[in-house]
Structures are given as structure tokens and as C-alpha cells.
Design a protein around this motif. Structure first.
Motif, PDB file in Angstrom:
ATOM      1  N   ARG B 180      65.006  -8.244   0.651  1.00 47.36           N
ATOM      2  CA  ARG B 180      65.438  -9.300   1.569  1.00 47.36           C
ATOM      3  C   ARG B 180      64.968  -9.065   3.006  1.00 47.36           C
ATOM      4  O   ARG B 180      64.913  -9.997   3.800  1.00 47.36           O
ATOM      5  CB  ARG B 180      66.977  -9.400   1.579  1.00 47.36           C
ATOM      6  N   SER B 182      62.370  -8.661   4.742  1.00 49.90           N
ATOM      7  CA  SER B 182      61.288  -9.437   5.384  1.00 49.90           C
ATOM      8  C   SER B 182      61.783 -10.818   5.827  1.00 49.90           C
ATOM      9  O   SER B 182      61.153 -11.472   6.657  1.00 49.90           O
ATOM     10  CB  SER B 182      60.117  -9.574   4.419  1.00 49.90           C
ATOM     11  N   GLU B 183      62.915 -11.268   5.284  1.00 47.35           N
ATOM     12  CA  GLU B 183      63.463 -12.579   5.638  1.00 47.35           C
ATOM     13  C   GLU B 183      64.294 -12.529   6.930  1.00 47.35           C
ATOM     14  O   GLU B 183      64.656 -13.566   7.460  1.00 47.35           O
ATOM     15  CB  GLU B 183      64.362 -13.102   4.504  1.00 47.35           C
ATOM     16  N   TRP B 184      64.629 -11.342   7.386  1.00 45.54           N
ATOM     17  CA  TRP B 184      65.498 -11.229   8.567  1.00 45.54           C
ATOM     18  C   TRP B 184      64.689 -11.432   9.840  1.00 45.54           C
ATOM     19  O   TRP B 184      63.489 -11.139   9.888  1.00 45.54           O
ATOM     20  CB  TRP B 184      66.151  -9.852   8.646  1.00 45.54           C
ATOM     21  N   ASN B 185      65.406 -11.850  10.907  1.00 42.81           N
ATOM     22  CA  ASN B 185      64.737 -11.886  12.209  1.00 42.81           C
ATOM     23  C   ASN B 185      64.812 -10.481  12.836  1.00 42.81           C
ATOM     24  O   ASN B 185      65.503  -9.600  12.329  1.00 42.81           O
ATOM     25  CB  ASN B 185      65.332 -12.964  13.119  1.00 42.81           C
TER      26      ASN B 185
END
Lengths: 254, 240
Positions: B180, B182-185
Motif C-alpha cells: 500500500r 506507494s499509494e500514500w502521500n
């Protein structure tokens, strides 16, 4: 004459630059614009508020109306909010409602609830504040960093937990109640009435910085070279568990 | 997908029998529901145990040997048995000397006493013996002796097993977070890393203390606590 005209030209140029700057600033405003969200629900006295935020500050205040008012300011990119009223429980779950969104701005909540509401709030990061509540439960949990401030609380089950940040509790210790405060790094400060009756297990393994203040006169045992303090005050009917892995624990008289 | 639907599909999900869309739904629910995730982990552990340990039980019987035994039984029933020489009871009894018999009886008495003590203790104190973080100070001399003989699990062994289980769960959630992340800011990534470092600092601290003093129960309790915190942090961020 030419000197005056030169000044005039420079003045006009400066004016133009200022105008362009103002225009650019005006254009950039939407980037920081905040959306507002507001909703009110009629609520019974034993209503339960269950709120899970992603990031931002959550403030819950008790008031003398039989309704729950939710006001949120949403920073861009604005998150989706879809509160649900499920038979006496108001549920707001921003993690679920924004599951597949890569970037969501802070959401700052102000929720007003009846005094006797059970409050269960959580956030991944940001501060949590609860005040003027005397329902059965107050639970505040931050997955990472942020301060937890619980003031004027009269609940019999209280739990506050974070990784980095301070925890402040100012409220009653109800007979037979359970109180749990846990942090990894921060300061835990508890302000409770002098006549409270409780058993306490306070553990600060790294700093050994446990200050019982006026409660230092009870039956106290120091365990593990002062890393833990176990004590009993009054009839000891309530249970207090305080753990701070890398910070301090302090008790104050209310 | 709600919890009931999800739980009914965990078993086929583990067997890879679900359609991709349904499997995706189960995966998404497990990411947001810690209760169902716990059920999933338990079932996964049971499946794994069955896969690794159940092979002996499920092994096909040795049919030639079985037939040989059956035919031996039939033959022995058909074949006339020669009359056995009568043996006097006194003669059979005196095959053992008196000291041998006494030693045998004493041995049986000691073993049965030990088994009775272990049984009574396990029955009368199930909570204490079940706790993985039971204090070493609570261990009795008998338990220490039995522990050294390898007859019972010592508190230290139980504790090590518990920490190993926690580490396995952490690895599981770590893998989920890695998917997951890579989906975070950037702000979320930084906050996660910063707080993970704070927790890891405590994990290292208590692990080092326990290496020097394995009987420091307070450090064991704190290590358990910070490992749980670490697991919770990973679980919370695995659904962002």
C-alpha cells in the motif's frame, strides 16, 4: 521633468507588478480553499459517537442539547464524508470512505454531543480533544503522532493511546472505573480529584520519571529499579494503568 | 462485504477457490476489519499446520503389509496349534528377582506420582500456565526440573514462542503495508516512518535488556506491549 517622468514610469511598473502579484495570489487561493461540511442528528442521551479520521484535529464537546452536530472543515483535496446514524450510533469513517484515494487533505472536526454520549474517536495522525462528557466511555486513539486532551471527563471507562505526543487527562475517577493511558514517546499528565479511590500501575521504563504528586502518600511499591510504581489509594475500587515507554508520567491534584 | 459474508468466504479464499472479484472483496474487507483479519490469521495458521503436520496422518496405508498381517491371522486360526507345555505359575513369577520387582514397582510409583502432580497443577492453574508472559519467578522447583527434562514448557520458552508469533504477524502486516505504501502521500509516509522508528527504538532496547537478563519480566512485558503497538500501527496503515 525627465526625472519626474522616470519616477512616474517606475511607479506605474511597480503598480503593474503588484497587480500581477495580487492576481496570482488570488488564483492560488483555491489550492488552500477549505470546504465546509455540517450536519445535525437528533440523538438520545445514550448516543454513541464513533469517528475515525485519517488526518486532522478532532474536537468533541459535550452540550445540553439532545442532538449531535458535526462540523468539518476539509482541506484540499477534500475528503469524502458520509456519516451514518445506525440505531443510536453515529458512525463517521473517513478511512473507509476514502479507501482508494491517494491524496486526501486534513479534515478538522468539531462535534457537539449530549453530555452523556459515549465517545470513541480515532485518527491516523492529528490531535484529539474531548471535553465536558460524562457518558460510559471515552476512547481516544492516535495511530501515530498527535496530542490527546481530555478535559472535564466523568466517564467510567477511559482509554487514551498514541505513539508520539502528549496525553492530558483532567477528570473524575469513577468508583469501579477503568482508566488506561499509553504512549510511546510524550508526556502523560493526569489531573484527578484528591479523594479518588484507585489502584494504579504506572510504568515508565526508560525515564523512570513517575511523579505521583500529592498521591505519593498512599501504599506504594516501586518495582524493577523504579521503572514501575504500583499503588493503592482509598479503597482502590477503580483501576488506572499508565504506560509511557520513553516519556514521563505525572499526577496532579484537581 | 460485511463480516458475515467475509467469514463465510475465508476458507475458499485460503484455498484460492474464489473468483478474482470475490477474492478482492474479501481482501479489502480483511484490510479494514481487524476482527475478520484475526479470524483469517487463525484459519491460515490452522491450514498451514494441516499442510505441514497432517501429511503423516493422511499418508496412505501400507496395503501390502496390511494384507500380510491379515493373512497371518487367518493362517494362525487355520493351522492347528500344538499344545503348549503347561507352565507353573510359580516358575513364571520367579523369572524376576525380588530386588528387580521392588525397583520396578518403585519406578512405576514415581512416574505415576510425577504425572499426577503435573496433571493436577495444569488443571488447577490453567490461566497461569496458559499465559505466554508468565513470570519466571512464579515457576516452582518441580516445574524447573520438569522444564529442564523437556517435559513441560518453561515460562521463558513460552515467552520466546509468543514473541516469535508476534514477529510473524508483524511480517504479515509489513508485507501488506509494503503493497500500500506507494499509494500514500509524502506526509503520511514520513509520519509512518517517524513513528515506526520510535517504536523500533523501544523494541531494540527491550530485546537487548532481555539478552542480558532473560528473567527481567518487566522488560518482557514491555517488549510484548511495543510489539503489539507495532502490529497495530502496521495494521492501521495497511488499509490507507
Amino acid at each position: 521633468m525627465s526625472f519626474c517622468s522616470t519616477i512616474s514610469v517606475r511607479f506605474h511598473s511597480a503598480l503593474k507588478i503588484a497587480a500581477v502579484a495580487v492576481l496570482l495570489a488570488a488564483l492560488s487561493v483555491p489550492t488552500f480553499a477549505q470546504k465546509k461540511f455540517s450536519r445535525t442528528y437528533p440523538a438520545p442521551s445514550n448516543v454513541r459517537l464513533q469517528l475515525m479520521n485519517k488526518s486532522g484535529t478532532v474536537t468533541v464537546e459535550g452540550w445540553d442539547r439532545a442532538e449531535v452536530q458535526i462540523v468539518a472543515s476539509l482541506e484540499a483535496p477534500a475528503a469524502n464524508i458520509a456519516p451514518q446514524n445506525l440505531s443510536g450510533t453515529i458512525v463517521i469513517n473517513l478511512v473507509r470512505d476514502n479507501q482508494d484515494r491517494r491524496d486526501v487533505g486534513n479534515v478538522n472536526f468539531i462535534v457537539r454531543v449530549p453530555y452523556t454520549t459515549m465517545v470513541d474517536i480515532e485518527t491516523r495522525m492529528g490531535n484529539l480533544n474531548v471535553s465536558n462528557v460524562r457518558g460510559g466511555l471515552v476512547r481516544a486513539r492516535i495511530s501515530t503522532e498527535g496530542d490527546i486532551t481530555l478535559t472535564n471527563i466523568g466517564a467510567s471507562a477511559v482509554s487514551a493511546e498514541n505513539v508520539t505526543g502528549d496525553i492530558f487527562y483532567d477528570g473524575d475517577i469513577v468508583a469501579g472505573g477503568t482508566y488506561r493511558f499509553a504512549s510511546t514517546r510524550g508526556a502523560i499528565n493526569l489531573r484527578i480529584p484528591f479523594n479518588s479511590s484507585f489502584r494504579v500501575v504506572a510504568t515508565a521504563p526508560t525515564t523512570r520519571n513517575i511523579s505521583l504528586g500529592v498521591f505519593g502518600g498512599g501504599a506504594i511499591n516501586y518495582i524493577g529499579d523504579g521503572r514501575r510504581v504500583v499503588g493503592k489509594f482509598g479503597d482502590g475500587s477503580a483501576t488506572l494503568s499508565v504506560t509511557n515507554q520513553q516519556g514521563s508520567i505525572s499526577f496532579f491534584r484537581r | 462485504m460485511n463480516c458475515e459474508e467475509c467469514r463465510s468466504k475465508i476458507s475458499p479464499f485460503l484455498d484460492n477457490e474464489l473468483e478474482p472479484t470475490l477474492a478482492d472483496g474479501v481482501r479489502r474487507h480483511l484490510a479494514i476489519c481487524p476482527e475478520c483479519a484475526a479470524v483469517f490469521e487463525d484459519l491460515a495458521a490452522i491450514f498451514e499446520a494441516c499442510r505441514t503436520e497432517g501429511e503423516d496422518l493422511l499418508a496412505p496405508p501400507n496395503s501390502p503389509a496390511l494384507w500380510r498381517r491379515i493373512s497371518n491371522v487367518i493362517e494362525s486360526e487355520v493351522r492347528p496349534v500344538p499344545p503348549a507345555e503347561p507352565e507353573t505359575p510359580s516358575r513364571r513369577f520367579w523369572r524376576f528377582s525380588l530386588p528387580q520387582l521392588a525397583t520396578g514397582f518403585a519406578l512405576i510409583a514415581v512416574v505415576s506420582s510425577l504425572l499426577t502432580i503435573v496433571g493436577i497443577r495444569a488443571y488447577s492453574r490453567p490461566e497461569a500456565s496458559a499465559s505466554p508472559l508468565r513470570s519466571s519467578a512464579e515457576e516452582t522447583t518441580m516445574e524447573k526440573v520438569l522444564g529442564k527434562l523437556g517435559l513441560i514448557t518453561t515460562p521463558q520458552q513460552a515467552r520466546e514462542r509468543h514473541f516469535a508469533e508476534q514477529q510473524k504477524a508483524i511480517e504479515y502486516w509489513n508485507a501488506r503495508v509494503a503493497q500500500r505504501r506507494s499509494e500514500w502521500n509524502e506526509r503520511t509516509r514520513e509520519a509512518f516512518d517517524r513513528n515506526m522508528r520510535v517504536i523500533d527504538q523501544s523494541v531494540v532496547q527491550y530485546t537487548n535488556i532481555l539478552k542480558q537478563d532473560p528473567e527481567d519480566d518487566l522488560s518482557a512485558e514491555m517488549l510484548d506491549s511495543v510489539l503489539t503497538d507495532k502490529m497495530n500501527l502496521l495494521r492501521d496503515f495497511s488499509d490507507l
